[in-house]
Design a protein around this motif. Structure first.
Motif, mmCIF file in Angstrom:
data_model
loop_
_atom_site.group_PDB
_atom_site.id
_atom_site.type_symbol
_atom_site.label_atom_id
_atom_site.label_comp_id
_atom_site.label_asym_id
_atom_site.label_seq_id
_atom_site.Cartn_x
_atom_site.Cartn_y
_atom_site.Cartn_z
ATOM 1 N N HIS A 284 0.742 -1.229 0.064
ATOM 2 C CA HIS A 284 -0.043 0.104 -0.082
ATOM 3 C C HIS A 284 0.851 1.261 0.106
ATOM 4 O O HIS A 284 0.406 2.242 0.799
ATOM 5 N N THR A 285 1.760 1.038 -0.827
ATOM 6 C CA THR A 285 2.837 2.272 -1.119
ATOM 7 C C THR A 285 3.447 2.305 -2.263
ATOM 8 O O THR A 285 3.693 1.070 -2.711
ATOM 9 N N ARG A 286 3.993 3.473 -2.736
ATOM 10 C CA ARG A 286 4.813 3.310 -3.787
ATOM 11 C C ARG A 286 6.105 3.145 -3.783
ATOM 12 O O ARG A 286 6.703 3.831 -2.799
ATOM 13 N N ASN A 287 7.155 2.214 -4.270
ATOM 14 C CA ASN A 287 8.382 2.253 -3.957
ATOM 15 C C ASN A 287 9.061 1.689 -5.278
ATOM 16 O O ASN A 287 8.760 0.645 -5.574
ATOM 17 N N ILE A 288 10.249 2.238 -5.638
ATOM 18 C CA ILE A 288 10.949 1.750 -6.855
ATOM 19 C C ILE A 288 12.380 1.774 -6.352
ATOM 20 O O ILE A 288 13.076 2.644 -5.888
ATOM 21 N N LEU A 289 13.098 0.767 -6.620
ATOM 22 C CA LEU A 289 14.419 0.322 -6.043
ATOM 23 C C LEU A 289 15.088 -0.805 -6.886
ATOM 24 O O LEU A 289 14.579 -1.280 -7.799
ATOM 25 N N HIS A 290 16.205 -1.168 -6.414
ATOM 26 C CA HIS A 290 17.077 -2.281 -6.998
ATOM 27 C C HIS A 290 17.126 -3.389 -6.084
ATOM 28 O O HIS A 290 17.106 -3.115 -4.759
ATOM 29 N N TRP A 291 17.266 -4.704 -6.532
ATOM 30 C CA TRP A 291 17.232 -5.668 -5.844
ATOM 31 C C TRP A 291 18.459 -6.598 -6.239
ATOM 32 O O TRP A 291 18.783 -6.960 -7.494
ATOM 33 N N ASP A 292 19.457 -6.956 -5.332
ATOM 34 C CA ASP A 292 20.321 -7.816 -5.744
ATOM 35 C C ASP A 292 20.399 -9.288 -4.560
ATOM 36 O O ASP A 292 21.428 -10.008 -4.631
ATOM 37 N N GLY A 293 19.243 -9.427 -4.267
ATOM 38 C CA GLY A 293 19.113 -10.739 -3.485
ATOM 39 C C GLY A 293 19.235 -10.456 -2.049
ATOM 40 O O GLY A 293 18.803 -11.661 -1.089
ATOM 41 N N GLU A 294 19.638 -9.317 -1.621
ATOM 42 C CA GLU A 294 19.789 -9.181 -0.271
ATOM 43 C C GLU A 294 18.697 -8.012 0.131
ATOM 44 O O GLU A 294 18.078 -7.098 -0.561
ATOM 45 N N SER A 295 18.629 -7.861 1.664
ATOM 46 C CA SER A 295 17.628 -6.972 1.818
ATOM 47 C C SER A 295 17.950 -5.336 2.250
ATOM 48 O O SER A 295 17.471 -4.840 3.346
ATOM 49 N N THR A 296 18.788 -4.895 1.363
ATOM 50 C CA THR A 296 19.256 -3.744 1.458
ATOM 51 C C THR A 296 19.142 -2.869 0.161
ATOM 52 O O THR A 296 18.989 -3.577 -0.827
ATOM 53 N N ARG A 297 18.941 -1.582 0.309
ATOM 54 C CA ARG A 297 19.105 -0.900 -0.936
ATOM 55 C C ARG A 297 20.377 -0.682 -1.561
ATOM 56 O O ARG A 297 21.372 -0.516 -1.020
ATOM 57 N N VAL A 298 20.215 -1.073 -2.697
ATOM 58 C CA VAL A 298 21.525 -0.874 -3.721
ATOM 59 C C VAL A 298 21.293 -0.124 -4.927
ATOM 60 O O VAL A 298 20.241 0.162 -5.391
ATOM 61 N N ASP A 299 22.561 0.108 -5.654
ATOM 62 C CA ASP A 299 22.683 1.084 -6.599
ATOM 63 C C ASP A 299 22.403 0.361 -7.949
ATOM 64 O O ASP A 299 22.602 1.074 -9.024
ATOM 65 N N LYS A 300 22.512 -0.775 -7.900
ATOM 66 C CA LYS A 300 22.256 -1.844 -9.113
ATOM 67 C C LYS A 300 21.613 -3.048 -8.839
ATOM 68 O O LYS A 300 21.567 -3.617 -7.587
ATOM 69 N N GLY A 301 21.181 -3.933 -9.820
ATOM 70 C CA GLY A 301 20.455 -4.885 -9.393
ATOM 71 C C GLY A 301 19.242 -4.952 -10.375
ATOM 72 O O GLY A 301 19.144 -4.196 -11.204
ATOM 73 N N ILE A 302 18.384 -5.938 -10.048
ATOM 74 C CA ILE A 302 17.129 -5.794 -10.615
ATOM 75 C C ILE A 302 16.466 -4.801 -10.337
ATOM 76 O O ILE A 302 16.088 -4.624 -9.171
ATOM 77 N N SER A 303 15.482 -4.242 -11.217
ATOM 78 C CA SER A 303 14.603 -3.028 -10.767
ATOM 79 C C SER A 303 13.152 -3.784 -10.378
ATOM 80 O O SER A 303 12.658 -4.560 -10.904
ATOM 81 N N ILE A 304 13.015 -2.923 -9.318
ATOM 82 C CA ILE A 304 11.687 -3.328 -8.625
ATOM 83 C C ILE A 304 10.677 -2.146 -8.463
ATOM 84 O O ILE A 304 11.030 -1.136 -8.379
ATOM 85 N N PHE A 305 9.467 -2.536 -9.033
ATOM 86 C CA PHE A 305 8.206 -1.589 -8.804
ATOM 87 C C PHE A 305 7.316 -1.968 -7.973
ATOM 88 O O PHE A 305 6.566 -2.827 -8.338
ATOM 89 N N ASN A 306 7.117 -1.562 -6.928
ATOM 90 C CA ASN A 306 6.059 -1.493 -5.879
ATOM 91 C C ASN A 306 5.133 -0.631 -6.166
ATOM 92 O O ASN A 306 5.136 0.526 -5.787
ATOM 93 N N VAL A 307 3.785 -1.130 -6.487
ATOM 94 C CA VAL A 307 2.790 -0.186 -6.831
ATOM 95 C C VAL A 307 1.857 0.087 -5.900
ATOM 96 O O VAL A 307 1.678 -0.793 -4.981
ATOM 97 N N ASP A 308 1.498 1.221 -5.821
ATOM 98 C CA ASP A 308 0.593 1.754 -4.488
ATOM 99 C C ASP A 308 -0.848 1.032 -4.757
ATOM 100 O O ASP A 308 -1.107 0.560 -5.973
ATOM 101 N N ASN A 309 -1.719 1.033 -3.548
ATOM 102 C CA ASN A 309 -2.991 0.513 -3.692
ATOM 103 C C ASN A 309 -3.741 1.440 -4.875
ATOM 104 O O ASN A 309 -3.437 2.631 -4.607
ATOM 105 N N SER A 310 -4.473 0.786 -5.742
ATOM 106 C CA SER A 310 -5.350 1.639 -6.687
ATOM 107 C C SER A 310 -6.791 2.001 -6.333
ATOM 108 O O SER A 310 -7.313 2.942 -6.863
#
Length: 358
Positions: A284-310
């Motif tokens: 229930h929030t918007r979040n755009i980040l990268h993912w490298d398999g760990e639970s930390t924010r990184v500046d490279k990796g797979i792009s993640i798009f967490n869409v807010d509730n619609s």
């Protein structure tokens, strides 16, 4: 592939804008260079009245109707310069990141009546082909925890039935809950609530992934292989929180929404493919980040798009994403409403990322 997000905040200083513009071409997409456009929504939570389960909750009806009407009228409209400019293209379709209805996680006769009302309202609005519902373009949904956390129930059966009715699908799982398709050169895979389960880990899962990991492995091998084609994946639950070391017998895993061993297997499965986006909702929030398999924010990796509730009946703000893909770039804008979709505005930001086609 090393990727970077170029995030434009049009309320920033002129210097910041100049720097961003020098790093990347920021002109609006035209009809000639745009290849694939689509919407991403999540957490529509169609909600029936508990005391009158045959009736949809007033606010839920208002929100969901407003959402569909907004989506239908956007193609061909102008996007303001504060959100990158250009025009909304005719979309190939809409991806739904789950929690289609609200009551599918509850049991009992009254709840089952509510589920029937909610599911009927969802399918009336969100048809399959773009010609069989109020929404005027095709729909590709996954199921969430409010649809059926154990892979059972009316909404789960409905998703499976809808999956088997779709045309142009590349592959459908035997249970009908996971499927893939192509839009142009881009390969999409819908994977249900989470991706799992790792076969050697027998510990009970809080949410049932319904063999989505096996389906993903087979689909990528058969439909992508070593081609380097861009891949986009959708599931309901957010992944970063559960990207912790795999301890197969940790008692805490039973209460986690996604088993960490399944998360690690998921990342291992996709890390060598050209995955340009992973979509989910749930938070229930918007979040755009990268993912490298760990639970930390990184500046490279797979792009993640967490869409807010619609169209969540309990929440004030509602939003969805609008995506544009070309041969060289992924571009994302967000449309949002604070008044139950009586009006909308474009968030004054653009998220852009270079991509490769193989």
């Amino acid at each position: 592939m090393r990727t970077h997000w170029f995030r434009r905040d049009f309320l920033a200083s002129t210097i910041a804008l100049s720097t961003c513009a020098s790093a990347l071409k920021l002109s609006a997409f035209s009809a000639s260079d745009q290849q694939v456009a689509f919407f991403l929504v999540g957490d529509t939570h169609y909600k029936a009245e508990e005391e009158s389960p045959e009736i949809l909750n007033d606010r839920s009806r208002r929100l969901t109707t407003g959402l569909v009407e907004t989506l239908n009228k956007l193609p061909g409209t102008v996007i303001p310069d504060t959100a990158g400019g250009g025009m909304v293209a005719q979309p190939r379709g809409l991806v739904h990141a789950g929690d289609l209805i609200d009551s599918g996680d509850k049991q009992g006769a009254n709840w089952e009546k509510m589920q029937a009302t909610e599911w009927q309202a969802f399918t009336d609005d969100f048809g399959i082909s773009g010609n069989d519902g109020r929404l005027k373009f095709p729909v590709f949904e996954v199921y969430g925890n409010h649809d059926g956390p154990q892979g059972k129930g009316l909404a789960i059966e409905g998703v499976a039935t809808r999956s088997r009715k779709r045309t142009g699908i590349a592959k459908v799982s035997s249970n009908g809950l996971h499927y893939s398709w192509d839009w142009g050169q881009f390969h999409f895979v819908n994977l249900g609530i989470t991706v799992g389960q790792t076969p050697e880990v027998t510990q009970r899962r809080r949410y049932q992934p319904m063999n989505s990991l096996d389906f993903l492995i087979e689909d990528l091998r058969e439909n992508v292989g070593k081609s380097g084609r861009p891949v986009i994946l959708t599931h309901h639950i957010d992944v970063v929180r559960y990207s912790i070391p795999c301890v197969a017998d940790d008692p805490a895993n039973v209460n986690r929404e996604w088993h960490p061993c399944d998360v690690q297997s998921y990342h291992k499965t996709i890390r060598d493919y050209n995955v340009i986006g992973v979509f989910y909702g749930h938070t229930h929030t918007r979040n755009i980040l990268h993912w490298d398999g760990e639970s930390t924010r990184v500046d490279k990796g797979i792009s993640i798009f967490n869409v807010d509730n619609s169209s969540h009946f309990k929440l004030a703000q509602q939003s969805f994403f609008y995506f544009e893909l070309t041969d060289t770039e992924l571009r994302v804008r967000e449309c949002t409403s604070q008044d139950d979709w009586l009006s909308y505005e474009w968030t004054p930001q653009v998220w852009q990322q270079p991509i490769r086609l193989g």
